[in-house]
Design a protein around this motif. Structure first.
Motif, mmCIF file in Angstrom:
data_model
loop_
_atom_site.group_PDB
_atom_site.id
_atom_site.type_symbol
_atom_site.label_atom_id
_atom_site.label_comp_id
_atom_site.label_asym_id
_atom_site.label_seq_id
_atom_site.Cartn_x
_atom_site.Cartn_y
_atom_site.Cartn_z
ATOM 1 N N ARG A 1 -10.324 -1.404 5.947
ATOM 2 C CA ARG A 1 -9.173 -2.182 5.489
ATOM 3 C C ARG A 1 -8.142 -2.125 6.597
ATOM 4 N N PRO B 1 3.647 0.136 4.263
ATOM 5 C CA PRO B 1 2.452 -0.554 4.753
ATOM 6 C C PRO B 1 2.005 -1.647 3.777
ATOM 7 N N GLU C 1 -1.390 -4.371 3.095
ATOM 8 C CA GLU C 1 -2.748 -4.723 3.481
ATOM 9 C C GLU C 1 -2.748 -6.167 3.957
ATOM 10 N N ALA D 1 0.844 -1.190 0.000
ATOM 11 C CA ALA D 1 0.000 0.000 0.000
ATOM 12 C C ALA D 1 0.883 1.245 0.000
ATOM 13 N N TYR E 1 -4.057 -2.580 7.750
ATOM 14 C CA TYR E 1 -2.691 -2.469 7.249
ATOM 15 C C TYR E 1 -1.709 -2.745 8.377
#
Length: 190
Positions: A158, A169, A171, A120, A160
């Motif tokens: 979501r 990061p 997910e 991410a 992380y």
């Protein structure tokens, strides 16, 4: 770019052949074009998924003497007893070092079960809620800290993780991360 004997060589990968789906390849700036078997380059075709670092820690379980779990102002230290024996190792709370605590062991197994699904952008954690920090210790030395965040609007959350091994990061699975978040109060209040 291919590095051979300390020298970098750049190749251009072109389209694919009909039928066998092999690749056209030529040295950058070169005139000769080669056909390279698909199996030679197939790993590069899906490199992000094939070579992605999915584990969130590099530590061997036998090297972890303790962990500190922190959520907001609450913090709890857990000790791993008999860490060198995979069959006899168990987790305890620091205040009761002789009392095996299965709830702690189960919680830490869930943390170990977190795997990176995708990378991410670093900005995703800027407005996200920090759920927990878990720091792994080798004897008294902190080695790695894993931080879990929740972002997104209600119903579309979501999760992380930021950890030294992933650098940016990543997910993680919502189902496991939600369980960790839900079980957190019970682990910190026992």
């Amino acid at each position: 770019i291919v590095r051979t004997f300390g020298e970098d060589k750049v190749y251009e990968v072109g389209g694919r052949t009909f039928g066998s789906r092999d690749w056209y390849l030529r040295a950058a700036g070169g005139k000769e074009v080669f056909v390279v078997a698909s199996k030679v380059l197939q790993d590069l075709d899906f490199a992000e998924s094939k070579y992605m670092q999915r584990d969130l820690t590099t530590l061997d379980k036998k090297d972890v003497a303790s962990v500190v779990l922190k959520a907001g102002p609450k913090e709890q230290k857990f000790l791993q007893q008999n860490k060198l024996s995979p069959t006899d190792a168990f987790w305890t709370r620091a205040e009761a070092p002789d009392a095996k605590d299965e709830s702690v062991a189960n919680y830490l197994r869930k943390v170990e079960g977190l795997k990176a699904l995708s990378y991410a952008e670093p900005a995703v954690v800027e407005g996200a809620t920090r759920i927990l920090d878990l720091t792994y210790y080798e004897e008294e030395t902190p080695k790695e800290t894993l931080t879990l965040y929740r972002g997104g609007e209600a119903g579309k959350e979501r999760y992380y993780v930021v950890a030294p091994v992933t650098v940016v990061p990543v997910e993680v699975a919502k189902s496991v991360a939600e369980q960790l978040e839900q079980d957190l109060a019970g682990i910190l209040n026992n």
